[in-house]
Enzyme design. Structure first.
Site, mmCIF file in Angstrom:
data_model
loop_
_atom_site.group_PDB
_atom_site.id
_atom_site.type_symbol
_atom_site.label_atom_id
_atom_site.label_comp_id
_atom_site.label_asym_id
_atom_site.label_seq_id
_atom_site.Cartn_x
_atom_site.Cartn_y
_atom_site.Cartn_z
ATOM 1 N N HIS A 191 -0.997 -2.799 6.340
ATOM 2 C CA HIS A 191 0.183 -1.909 6.321
ATOM 3 C C HIS A 191 1.380 -2.395 7.125
ATOM 4 O O HIS A 191 2.337 -1.652 7.310
ATOM 5 C CB HIS A 191 -0.195 -0.490 6.803
ATOM 6 N N HIS A 209 -7.367 -7.582 -0.311
ATOM 7 C CA HIS A 209 -7.321 -6.410 0.568
ATOM 8 C C HIS A 209 -8.250 -6.672 1.750
ATOM 9 O O HIS A 209 -9.463 -6.483 1.656
ATOM 10 C CB HIS A 209 -7.774 -5.178 -0.221
ATOM 11 N N ASN A 261 -10.588 -0.754 0.106
ATOM 12 C CA ASN A 261 -11.777 -0.143 0.700
ATOM 13 C C ASN A 261 -11.799 1.378 0.616
ATOM 14 O O ASN A 261 -12.842 2.001 0.801
ATOM 15 C CB ASN A 261 -11.925 -0.586 2.159
ATOM 16 N N HIS A 262 -10.651 2.012 0.323
ATOM 17 C CA HIS A 262 -10.619 3.474 0.165
ATOM 18 C C HIS A 262 -10.748 3.900 -1.296
ATOM 19 O O HIS A 262 -10.484 5.056 -1.629
ATOM 20 C CB HIS A 262 -9.319 4.035 0.751
ATOM 21 N N GLU A 303 -4.397 2.380 -3.218
ATOM 22 C CA GLU A 303 -5.638 2.932 -2.681
ATOM 23 C C GLU A 303 -5.438 4.053 -1.666
ATOM 24 O O GLU A 303 -6.392 4.758 -1.342
ATOM 25 C CB GLU A 303 -6.482 1.805 -2.063
ATOM 26 N N ASN A 304 -4.213 4.236 -1.168
ATOM 27 C CA ASN A 304 -3.936 5.320 -0.219
ATOM 28 C C ASN A 304 -3.018 6.388 -0.810
ATOM 29 O O ASN A 304 -2.458 7.204 -0.084
ATOM 30 C CB ASN A 304 -3.272 4.768 1.044
ATOM 31 N N HIS A 307 -3.687 -4.028 2.934
ATOM 32 C CA HIS A 307 -4.622 -3.293 3.792
ATOM 33 C C HIS A 307 -4.103 -3.015 5.194
ATOM 34 O O HIS A 307 -4.319 -1.920 5.715
ATOM 35 C CB HIS A 307 -5.988 -3.982 3.897
ATOM 36 N N ASP A 317 0.804 -1.226 0.000
ATOM 37 C CA ASP A 317 0.000 0.000 0.000
ATOM 38 C C ASP A 317 0.840 1.281 0.000
ATOM 39 O O ASP A 317 1.567 1.565 0.961
ATOM 40 C CB ASP A 317 -0.912 0.027 1.216
#
Length: 261
Positions: A178, A151, A68-69, A40-41, A176, A9
């Site tokens: 991290h 994820h 999810n983000h 996603e981040n 997810h 991520d």
């Protein structure tokens, strides 16, 4: 043999700086054929924008998954349907923008990438287990080489999916949470597995966020605005060797790179 680099991520500007700093040398040292990352981040920790996606592609990433983000930055609605190098979890409901799987070519071979979201401690999307079989069957019409980004929050859900897909895909790579886990391994039927690839971003943080903010939130149970941490940056990733003909993994190695300051 095909060699794949999967980057954990990417969190905000620190994560993007880590990609810029480390990626080229990693690709050269490990003789990487294709580079995939979870993005996603990438936009300040929440989603991704077109400009940031282009920045990451220009720095050597060839394909990105989400999580999810995915919808946190609304700009993604304007380009995800037109960007074949960016996918979101396949188990979002029918009608959601974007695609849940895609293909990338390297060394004359087509590689399938499937993105799934867990359901334990995350939104109750479609079952990733039964859905995975349906999507993998579609991918296998094109290629035996399939990388799955799962994820998910719960280690039990990730490990279970790894065993469930053992022998059906080339790799099941957890994202997810991290934190890079110490369980990179080959499963018995030839699938490379790790519970979490880790995070690419600020090392002295709580999952990328300033540690003082998160500590105070645990102490007080009060809401707080998240701010990304500064200081040393890291890149967490895995390198996977895959037999081009069978799609079976031959090796998986976790890597961690860190700046001094």
């Amino acid at each position: 043999m095909l060699r794949v680099l999967f980057i954990g991520d990417i969190v905000g500007k620190p994560g993007r700086e880590a990609v810029k700093l480390f990626l080229k040398s990693v690709q050269e040292e490990h003789k990487i054929d294709v580079t995939i990352a979870n993005g996603e981040n990438a936009a300040a920790g929440k989603g991704i924008t077109k400009d940031i996606a282009d920045e990451l592609y220009n720095n050597g990433i060839q394909f990105m998954t989400m999580g999810n983000h995915v919808w946190d930055n609304k700009e993604i609605m304007n380009f995800i349907d037109r960007e074949p190098r960016l996918i979101r979890p396949a188990n979002y409901p029918v009608g959601a923008p974007g695609q849940g799987y895609g293909f990338i070519r390297a060394m004359g071979k087509k590689i399938g990438v499937l993105n799934l979201s867990g359901r334990v401690f995350l939104p109750p999307l479609e079952d990733p287990f039964s859905g995975a079989i349906r999507w993998i069957n579609q991918l296998k019409q094109e290629t035996p080489i399939i990388i799955v980004d799962f994820h998910a929050e719960a280690t039990s859900e990730k490990v279970a999916l790894g065993w469930f897909l053992d022998g059906k895909v080339s790799a099941v790579l957890g994202t997810h949470t991290h934190i890079q886990t110490a369980d990179a391994r080959l499963l018995s039927q030839g699938t490379a597995y790790i519970t979490d690839v880790g995070m690419t971003g600020p090392r002295d943080s709580v999952l990328g966020v300033k540690k003082e903010i998160i500590i105070n939130r645990f102490l007080t149970q009060l809401p707080a605005k998240f701010e990304l941490a500064g200081g040393p940056i890291q890149m967490n990733a895995v390198v996977i060797d895959i037999d081009e003909d069978t799609g079976k993994a031959q090796k998986i190695e976790a890597i961690q790179l860190l700046t001094d300051a």
